[in-house]
Design a protein around this motif. Sequence first.
Motif, PDB file in Angstrom:
ATOM      1  N   CYS A 318     -15.725  14.604  -2.266  1.00 26.44           N
ATOM      2  CA  CYS A 318     -14.106  14.526  -2.149  1.00 26.44           C
ATOM      3  C   CYS A 318     -14.128  14.231  -0.619  1.00 26.44           C
ATOM      4  CB  CYS A 318     -13.624  16.034  -2.428  1.00 26.44           C
ATOM      5  SG  CYS A 318     -13.389  16.304  -3.955  1.00 26.44           S
ATOM      6  N   ARG A 319     -15.145  14.399   0.353  1.00 26.58           N
ATOM      7  CA  ARG A 319     -14.725  14.055   1.767  1.00 26.58           C
ATOM      8  C   ARG A 319     -14.933  12.408   1.835  1.00 26.58           C
ATOM      9  NH1 ARG A 319     -17.765  19.008   4.228  1.00 26.58           N
ATOM     10  NH2 ARG A 319     -15.882  20.344   4.967  1.00 26.58           N
ATOM     11  N   HIS A 320     -16.032  11.931   1.053  1.00 24.26           N
ATOM     12  CA  HIS A 320     -16.235  10.642   1.076  1.00 24.26           C
ATOM     13  C   HIS A 320     -15.293   9.813   0.192  1.00 24.26           C
ATOM     14  CE1 HIS A 320     -20.327  10.038   2.546  1.00 24.26           C
ATOM     15  NE2 HIS A 320     -20.728  11.251   1.947  1.00 24.26           N
ATOM     16  N   MET A 321     -14.494  10.415  -0.803  1.00 24.20           N
ATOM     17  CA  MET A 321     -13.324   9.776  -1.380  1.00 24.20           C
ATOM     18  C   MET A 321     -12.104   9.563  -0.526  1.00 24.20           C
ATOM     19  SD  MET A 321     -14.023  11.462  -5.042  1.00 24.20           S
ATOM     20  CE  MET A 321     -12.462  10.763  -6.169  1.00 24.20           C
ATOM     21  N   ALA A 325     -10.364   6.223   0.820  1.00 24.83           N
ATOM     22  CA  ALA A 325      -8.968   5.938   0.283  1.00 24.83           C
ATOM     23  C   ALA A 325      -7.752   6.623   0.720  1.00 24.83           C
ATOM     24  CB  ALA A 325      -8.974   6.093  -1.137  1.00 24.83           C
ATOM     25  N   ALA A 326      -7.843   7.529   1.801  1.00 31.20           N
ATOM     26  CA  ALA A 326      -6.676   8.400   2.150  1.00 31.20           C
ATOM     27  C   ALA A 326      -6.157   7.428   3.253  1.00 31.20           C
ATOM     28  CB  ALA A 326      -7.186   9.661   2.580  1.00 31.20           C
ATOM     29  N   ARG A 327      -4.868   7.672   3.535  1.00 27.60           N
ATOM     30  CA  ARG A 327      -4.127   7.087   4.684  1.00 27.60           C
ATOM     31  C   ARG A 327      -4.729   7.665   6.036  1.00 27.60           C
ATOM     32  NH1 ARG A 327       1.953   7.642   2.678  1.00 27.60           N
ATOM     33  NH2 ARG A 327       0.830   9.663   1.770  1.00 27.60           N
ATOM     34  N   PHE A 328      -4.896   8.970   6.109  1.00 27.12           N
ATOM     35  CA  PHE A 328      -5.295   9.595   7.336  1.00 27.12           C
ATOM     36  C   PHE A 328      -6.645  10.441   7.193  1.00 27.12           C
ATOM     37  CE2 PHE A 328      -0.770   8.998   7.559  1.00 27.12           C
ATOM     38  CZ  PHE A 328      -0.692   8.204   8.657  1.00 27.12           C
ATOM     39  N   PRO A 329      -7.721   9.835   6.933  1.00 25.46           N
ATOM     40  CA  PRO A 329      -8.958  10.663   6.597  1.00 25.46           C
ATOM     41  C   PRO A 329      -9.126  11.761   7.848  1.00 25.46           C
ATOM     42  CG  PRO A 329      -9.377   8.343   6.459  1.00 25.46           C
ATOM     43  CD  PRO A 329      -8.022   8.515   7.226  1.00 25.46           C
ATOM     44  N   GLY A 330      -9.247  12.967   7.132  1.00 30.16           N
ATOM     45  CA  GLY A 330      -9.762  14.026   7.905  1.00 30.16           C
ATOM     46  C   GLY A 330      -8.283  14.966   7.795  1.00 30.16           C
ATOM     47  N   ILE A 363      -5.534  10.074  -1.867  1.00 31.14           N
ATOM     48  CA  ILE A 363      -6.352   9.074  -2.174  1.00 31.14           C
ATOM     49  C   ILE A 363      -5.494   8.132  -3.039  1.00 31.14           C
ATOM     50  CG2 ILE A 363      -8.532  10.299  -1.809  1.00 31.14           C
ATOM     51  CD1 ILE A 363      -8.931  10.177  -4.661  1.00 31.14           C
ATOM     52  N   ASN A 364      -4.308   8.444  -3.482  1.00 29.54           N
ATOM     53  CA  ASN A 364      -3.786   7.409  -4.568  1.00 29.54           C
ATOM     54  C   ASN A 364      -2.499   7.012  -4.101  1.00 29.54           C
ATOM     55  OD1 ASN A 364      -5.582   7.524  -6.993  1.00 29.54           O
ATOM     56  ND2 ASN A 364      -5.231   9.783  -7.046  1.00 29.54           N
ATOM     57  N   TRP A 365      -2.298   7.107  -2.699  1.00 30.32           N
ATOM     58  CA  TRP A 365      -1.033   7.026  -2.226  1.00 30.32           C
ATOM     59  C   TRP A 365      -0.812   5.293  -2.699  1.00 30.32           C
ATOM     60  CZ3 TRP A 365      -0.256   3.023   1.630  1.00 30.32           C
ATOM     61  CH2 TRP A 365      -1.547   2.390   2.067  1.00 30.32           C
ATOM     62  N   ARG A 366      -1.498   4.473  -2.781  1.00 30.48           N
ATOM     63  CA  ARG A 366      -0.954   2.805  -3.163  1.00 30.48           C
ATOM     64  C   ARG A 366      -0.440   2.686  -4.481  1.00 30.48           C
ATOM     65  NH1 ARG A 366      -2.999  -0.711   0.636  1.00 30.48           N
ATOM     66  NH2 ARG A 366      -4.587  -0.252   1.888  1.00 30.48           N
ATOM     67  N   THR A 367      -0.611   3.870  -5.322  1.00 36.19           N
ATOM     68  CA  THR A 367      -0.218   3.617  -6.636  1.00 36.19           C
ATOM     69  C   THR A 367       1.565   3.927  -6.560  1.00 36.19           C
ATOM     70  OG1 THR A 367      -2.086   4.949  -7.343  1.00 36.19           O
ATOM     71  CG2 THR A 367      -0.031   4.913  -8.894  1.00 36.19           C
ATOM     72  N   HIS A 368       2.102   3.232  -7.665  1.00 41.72           N
ATOM     73  CA  HIS A 368       3.379   3.283  -7.475  1.00 41.72           C
ATOM     74  C   HIS A 368       3.770   4.922  -7.757  1.00 41.72           C
ATOM     75  CE1 HIS A 368       7.629   3.319  -9.344  1.00 41.72           C
ATOM     76  NE2 HIS A 368       7.634   2.026  -8.688  1.00 41.72           N
ATOM     77  N   ALA A 444       1.517  13.949   7.925  1.00 43.29           N
ATOM     78  CA  ALA A 444      -0.117  13.913   8.095  1.00 43.29           C
ATOM     79  C   ALA A 444      -0.719  13.879   9.111  1.00 43.29           C
ATOM     80  CB  ALA A 444      -0.543  12.520   7.600  1.00 43.29           C
ATOM     81  N   SER A 445       0.141  14.850  10.010  1.00 33.62           N
ATOM     82  CA  SER A 445      -0.512  15.005  11.570  1.00 33.62           C
ATOM     83  C   SER A 445      -1.064  16.444  11.516  1.00 33.62           C
ATOM     84  CB  SER A 445       0.587  15.136  12.601  1.00 33.62           C
ATOM     85  OG  SER A 445       0.175  15.659  13.775  1.00 33.62           O
ATOM     86  N   ALA A 446      -2.471  16.344  11.900  1.00 32.06           N
ATOM     87  CA  ALA A 446      -3.166  17.761  11.886  1.00 32.06           C
ATOM     88  C   ALA A 446      -2.707  18.464  13.094  1.00 32.06           C
ATOM     89  CB  ALA A 446      -4.666  17.305  11.956  1.00 32.06           C
TER      90      ALA A 446
END
Length: 497
Positions: A318-321, A325-330, A363-368, A444-446
Amino acid sequence: MNELAPEPSTAIDLSRVGVVDVGSNSVRLVVFDGAARSPAYFFNEKVLCGLGRGIASTGRLHPEGRQQAVATIRRFTTLAERMELTTLIGVATAAVREAEDGPDFVAEIARETGLELRVVEGLEEARLAAQGVLVGWPDAVGLTVDIGGASMELARIHGGRIGTCLTSKLAPLSLADLTDKEVDRTIADTLSDLRDRMPGKVEEMFLVGGSWRAIAALHMARHEYPLHVLHAYETTPEEMLETAEWAVEQDLDTFKSLTTTSDARLALVPMAARVLRGLIPAFAPERIAISSYGLREGVLYEVMSEAARRLDPLIEACRHMELAAARFPGFGEALYEWIDPLFDDLEPHHRRLIHAACLLHDINWRTHPDFRPAVSFEAATRANLGGITHRGRVFLGLVLSHRYKSGRRARPDEALLALLNQEEVTLAETVGRALRLGAMLTGASAQGLREARIAREDGKLVLELAGEMTALGGEVVEKRLAKLATSLELEPEMRSS
């Protein structure tokens, strides 16, 4: 081209690892995207060459199969060069090690392609297959049974360790030239000997190999099982035994009406089923699971560092995914730390799935937007993930669908939900609402989450915003807090400090 497996201290730095697996029935190239704890399949191609056809009677590799195997390996090594692999490891199993012209075949491959094939003995093959199972089930306890075209290997596993390993010729191509009576006698006598040499309780039997997977696919179809993922598919010994007994008597057309498995693979099913119907009562496992991980993943396990082997395969995948693909990894890790106190009364396996959901939440933020719930559910249930059950996949997918939508609009097919109990369905919606609140609260600000404490206090769900976070409260935040509070059977309260 060929390199020996590197020392564990450097293994984790490999960019891509290729394995050419020369089996008795198939020749396959798998390229793993690094020696990570959870296999990421960068490339995967298989050709059913049938090297072991007729080997029981001739003692030699099948001539046409040999010619096809050489051409296939030539293609694979050329592909490996173009992919700029750091490591390409060639492994050959039963047919090559038993054929009298096996050494000549190995020499031809080296001469024609530059690939040095490592011919593994039966016990080593058993160990490698067991290592592959450990890639997906790090704490597995039971027995691995790896069936190929010309041999079947067994290995005891317990808590990450491999015990007794055995090998046999109970495989379709090795039994093909015997009469029916000879097949039955050979299976019975061999299984009796294997059981004597492998005594004791079998908690779970992990079935490895294409023939077992083909039988499992048929079992799924006959029982109308809703989640068509073979890895980690679990069933009872009684049900699998019934399917094995049924498969012995069926023809290819019947099999083809139920599954998309290749004809060449399905042709081996009746003989493999004869072995399976003797194997199950001989070892009397309490549970049966199908493993898509085997020898190739076992080779990958060998080049992992010790540090990588100790990691959780699900969380690492899941970390690799998230990274890819995520906008803000971490941010997923920060999100998990933020919501975890709300669920600290849950069992560890559910908290682990919540951890995974946090990592995958974006990870699916690009989807409609209209399709994100469905796509997120599919991503979780169909992804190549180790260390997770089918029930866990459905729970994880349901959490992610609720991360985008609440209520029945976010529910997948009811047949899939039937794999969960009602408490898990309700919990998935609650966790999804927690992810929905945390994901939108800070952009998405940690650091923002660290200034937005959420906690249970005296029957209330309190969201306390501090510092600059006080400017981020508002109607949308209040609504999402209220929905989460309702799920937790608490009263919502927002505070500023």
